[in-house]
Motif scaffolding. Structure first.
Motif, PDB file in Angstrom:
ATOM      1  N   GLY A 357       3.421  19.411  20.938  1.00  0.00           N
ATOM      2  CA  GLY A 357       3.370  19.006  19.543  1.00  0.00           C
ATOM      3  C   GLY A 357       4.268  19.862  18.676  1.00  0.00           C
ATOM      4  O   GLY A 357       4.534  21.024  18.987  1.00  0.00           O
ATOM      5  N   ASP A 358       4.776  19.268  17.597  1.00  0.00           N
ATOM      6  CA  ASP A 358       5.609  19.998  16.659  1.00  0.00           C
ATOM      7  C   ASP A 358       4.898  21.288  16.257  1.00  0.00           C
ATOM      8  O   ASP A 358       3.765  21.263  15.778  1.00  0.00           O
ATOM      9  CB  ASP A 358       5.850  19.129  15.415  1.00  0.00           C
ATOM     10  CG  ASP A 358       6.819  19.764  14.444  1.00  0.00           C
ATOM     11  OD1 ASP A 358       6.493  20.844  13.906  1.00  0.00           O
ATOM     12  OD2 ASP A 358       7.891  19.189  14.208  1.00  0.00           O
ATOM     13  N   PRO A 359       5.542  22.443  16.467  1.00  0.00           N
ATOM     14  CA  PRO A 359       4.836  23.709  16.241  1.00  0.00           C
ATOM     15  C   PRO A 359       4.331  23.897  14.818  1.00  0.00           C
ATOM     16  O   PRO A 359       3.261  24.472  14.607  1.00  0.00           O
ATOM     17  CB  PRO A 359       5.873  24.776  16.627  1.00  0.00           C
ATOM     18  CG  PRO A 359       7.168  24.081  16.741  1.00  0.00           C
ATOM     19  CD  PRO A 359       6.881  22.650  17.042  1.00  0.00           C
ATOM     20  N   GLY A 360       5.090  23.427  13.819  1.00  0.00           N
ATOM     21  CA  GLY A 360       4.681  23.628  12.438  1.00  0.00           C
ATOM     22  C   GLY A 360       3.640  22.648  11.944  1.00  0.00           C
ATOM     23  O   GLY A 360       3.093  22.826  10.853  1.00  0.00           O
ATOM     24  N   TYR A 361       3.343  21.623  12.731  1.00  0.00           N
ATOM     25  CA  TYR A 361       2.410  20.584  12.302  1.00  0.00           C
ATOM     26  C   TYR A 361       1.308  20.374  13.338  1.00  0.00           C
ATOM     27  O   TYR A 361       0.188  20.842  13.188  1.00  0.00           O
ATOM     28  CB  TYR A 361       3.156  19.269  12.055  1.00  0.00           C
ATOM     29  CG  TYR A 361       4.117  19.328  10.899  1.00  0.00           C
ATOM     30  CD1 TYR A 361       3.668  19.152   9.598  1.00  0.00           C
ATOM     31  CD2 TYR A 361       5.480  19.561  11.101  1.00  0.00           C
ATOM     32  CE1 TYR A 361       4.535  19.193   8.527  1.00  0.00           C
ATOM     33  CE2 TYR A 361       6.356  19.614  10.030  1.00  0.00           C
ATOM     34  CZ  TYR A 361       5.887  19.419   8.748  1.00  0.00           C
ATOM     35  OH  TYR A 361       6.747  19.473   7.692  1.00  0.00           O
ATOM     36  N   GLN A 362       1.648  19.646  14.421  1.00  0.00           N
ATOM     37  CA  GLN A 362       0.651  19.281  15.425  1.00  0.00           C
ATOM     38  C   GLN A 362       0.010  20.515  16.067  1.00  0.00           C
ATOM     39  O   GLN A 362      -1.214  20.616  16.145  1.00  0.00           O
ATOM     40  CB  GLN A 362       1.303  18.405  16.505  1.00  0.00           C
ATOM     41  CG  GLN A 362       0.347  17.512  17.256  1.00  0.00           C
ATOM     42  CD  GLN A 362       0.075  16.217  16.488  1.00  0.00           C
ATOM     43  OE1 GLN A 362       0.721  15.925  15.496  1.00  0.00           O
ATOM     44  NE2 GLN A 362      -0.890  15.456  16.948  1.00  0.00           N
ATOM     45  N   ALA A 363       0.847  21.430  16.541  1.00  0.00           N
ATOM     46  CA  ALA A 363       0.309  22.623  17.195  1.00  0.00           C
ATOM     47  C   ALA A 363      -0.403  23.528  16.200  1.00  0.00           C
ATOM     48  O   ALA A 363      -1.444  24.125  16.509  1.00  0.00           O
ATOM     49  CB  ALA A 363       1.430  23.382  17.900  1.00  0.00           C
ATOM     50  N   THR A 364       0.134  23.639  14.990  1.00  0.00           N
ATOM     51  CA  THR A 364      -0.492  24.488  13.987  1.00  0.00           C
ATOM     52  C   THR A 364      -1.891  23.997  13.628  1.00  0.00           C
ATOM     53  O   THR A 364      -2.798  24.799  13.390  1.00  0.00           O
ATOM     54  CB  THR A 364       0.402  24.579  12.736  1.00  0.00           C
ATOM     55  OG1 THR A 364       1.466  25.499  13.009  1.00  0.00           O
ATOM     56  CG2 THR A 364      -0.366  25.058  11.518  1.00  0.00           C
ATOM     57  N   ALA A 365      -2.086  22.687  13.594  1.00  0.00           N
ATOM     58  CA  ALA A 365      -3.420  22.155  13.314  1.00  0.00           C
ATOM     59  C   ALA A 365      -4.431  22.616  14.367  1.00  0.00           C
ATOM     60  O   ALA A 365      -5.583  22.936  14.045  1.00  0.00           O
ATOM     61  CB  ALA A 365      -3.373  20.631  13.255  1.00  0.00           C
ATOM     62  N   VAL A 366      -3.998  22.655  15.625  1.00  0.00           N
ATOM     63  CA  VAL A 366      -4.873  23.124  16.705  1.00  0.00           C
ATOM     64  C   VAL A 366      -5.147  24.615  16.557  1.00  0.00           C
ATOM     65  O   VAL A 366      -6.301  25.072  16.651  1.00  0.00           O
ATOM     66  CB  VAL A 366      -4.244  22.824  18.077  1.00  0.00           C
ATOM     67  CG1 VAL A 366      -5.123  23.364  19.201  1.00  0.00           C
ATOM     68  CG2 VAL A 366      -4.016  21.331  18.249  1.00  0.00           C
ATOM     69  N   LEU A 367      -4.098  25.388  16.310  1.00  0.00           N
ATOM     70  CA  LEU A 367      -4.242  26.835  16.187  1.00  0.00           C
ATOM     71  C   LEU A 367      -5.148  27.202  15.022  1.00  0.00           C
ATOM     72  O   LEU A 367      -6.070  28.016  15.158  1.00  0.00           O
ATOM     73  CB  LEU A 367      -2.866  27.474  16.003  1.00  0.00           C
ATOM     74  CG  LEU A 367      -1.904  27.353  17.192  1.00  0.00           C
ATOM     75  CD1 LEU A 367      -0.475  27.658  16.763  1.00  0.00           C
ATOM     76  CD2 LEU A 367      -2.315  28.274  18.337  1.00  0.00           C
TER      77      LEU A 367
END
Length: 413
Positions: A357-367
């Motif tokens: 996932g896009d690190p600034g969006y998709q992945a950041t939401a998970v983190l």
């Protein structure tokens, strides 16, 4: 805090990244979790909750505004944890930190703004220590992968008894876009420096977020600028590396973790971050262009931020906060952070932290989602104050993110 109405409130849930975080939480909440979403208008909150589906049907709705201290204090008093996506934090974040610190409420944000963290340490560290609040900054792509990668290497060195960490370098590879919110945060810092030139020293000094700068080692110049062959970092690497735009922030977070934990990484711990520029024939030119372009872009942005006409120009040409890529583009993104470390005994380690996932969006939401859930539900160290992800949550957050499908591995070379 067991008597509080909610376990977690997500502030900014009607914004772009806030909405993505809310969507992720609908898939990750433990049974019985008490959640609310918060924002400035009840109408938008009602619409957002409805769009999130049946799982969110019973979530609470909280009206709060970053410019209204009374509403922030009331929100903080109702919950164990506030997770906020409302930035730039330099403009909109100080009041909420103060409210959470005073109420003893845990807090997690997405800031990539060293100036903001420096300010809240000065203003609210003592209050948070008194109330037991964990105020945890940088709980997205900036800076959880950086912070946990070094922390997990440190844990491996303790298990292997191989001495303290010394030269450590993270190499970032990613596919994703620069968010309007990230750019707006950069602008907020440039405008802040334009108003007070002394603030530039906080950005430039490697230990400006250290809990006690007097105890930090004098390791000479530690520059965030890079343009080199990747093999100079580790023989297993090929191609070229260049300046990583978030290195200036991430490196300060990692060094702050070392200090908050009592300098267990070592007093000769030297840390930097770079970004892969690839292996093609054009890679050296790409690396040089990126390194030079970041310096030029920051310099020109600082100049434009000093005058009204320049700020209006930036308003016209830069992406707007709250905007982002399509769902297909977000899902096609990815990131991989490889961290290479050497210890005082000569042992070498490599950590890999990767996700889809896009690190600034998709992945950041998970983190960010799991940072909030960890603060709400995990048994964590008693440490309080203005914290980093590693210092606040450590292996508990690592375990959560592995369970969410992210790769977090450490091997001895």
């Amino acid at each position: 805090m067991s008597s509080r109405e909610f376990d977690l409130i997500l502030f900014g849930a009607t914004g772009f990244v806030g909405r993505l975080t809310a969507e992720y939480l609908t898939t990750a909440l433990p049974e019985g979790a008490r959640v609310a979403i918060a924002g400035r208008t009840i109408e938008k909150l009602v619409d957002t909750r409805a769009e999130l589906g049946p799982i969110a049907a019973n979530w609470g709705l909280v009206v709060a505004d970053s410019s209204d201290p009374t509403s922030l204090a009331a929100m903080a008093a109702r919950t164990k944890v506030v997770v906020t996506t409302v930035g730039p934090y330099l403009r909109y974040g100080r009041g909420l930190v103060g409210a959470c610190a005073a109420a003893g409420t845990h807090y997690a944000d997405l800031t990539g703004e060293p100036l903001f963290i420096h300010d809240i340490v000065e203003r609210y560290e003592g209050i948070a220590l008194e109330t037991g609040a964990k105020i945890v900054n940088s709980c997205g792509y900036d800076s959880i992968p950086s912070d946990l990668s070094v922390y997990e290497i440190y844990r491996a060195t303790v298990a292997d008894d191989t001495g303290e960490l010394e030269d450590t370098t993270l190499v970032a590879s990613l596919k994703g876009g620069m968010s309007g919110g990230t750019i707006d945060s950069g602008r907020a810092m440039m405008e802040d420096v334009a108003a007070d030139g002394k603030r530039a020293r906080i950005l430039a000094h490697p230990y400006s977020l250290s809990p006690d700068r007097a105890l930090e080692p004098d390791l000479g110049r530690q520059s965030d600028q890079a343009f080199a062959r990747a093999a100079s970092i580790d023989p297993s690497l090929d191609g070229w590396v260049t300046t990583f735009i978030m290195a200036q922030h991430n490196t300060k977070i990692v060094r702050r973790s070392n200090g908050l934990l009592g300098w267990p990484y070592g007093k000769q711990f030297r840390y930097r971050e770079v970004m892969s520029a690839g292996r093609s024939k054009a890679a050296p030119l790409v690396a040089a262009g990126v390194a030079g372009g970041i310096v030029a872009g920051m310099a020109s942005g600082a100049v434009l931020s000093r005058v009204s006409l320049g700020r209006k120009l930036l308003d016209r040409i830069l992406p707007k906060p709250g905007t982002g890529p399509s769902e297909a583009a977000r899902k096609s993104g990815w990131f991989q952070m490889r961290t290479f470390a050497r210890t005082s005994s000569g042992a070498k380690y490599e950590a890999t932290f990767a996700g889809k996932g896009d690190p600034g969006y998709q992945a950041t939401a998970v983190l960010l989602g799991h940072a909030g859930l960890s603060l709400a539900f995990d048994e964590l160290p008693a440490r309080a104050g203005i914290l980093t992800p590693a210092a606040a949550m450590g292996e508990a957050l690592t375990d959560r993110l592995r369970g969410a499908g992210m790769t977090i591995e450490v091997k001895r070379a």
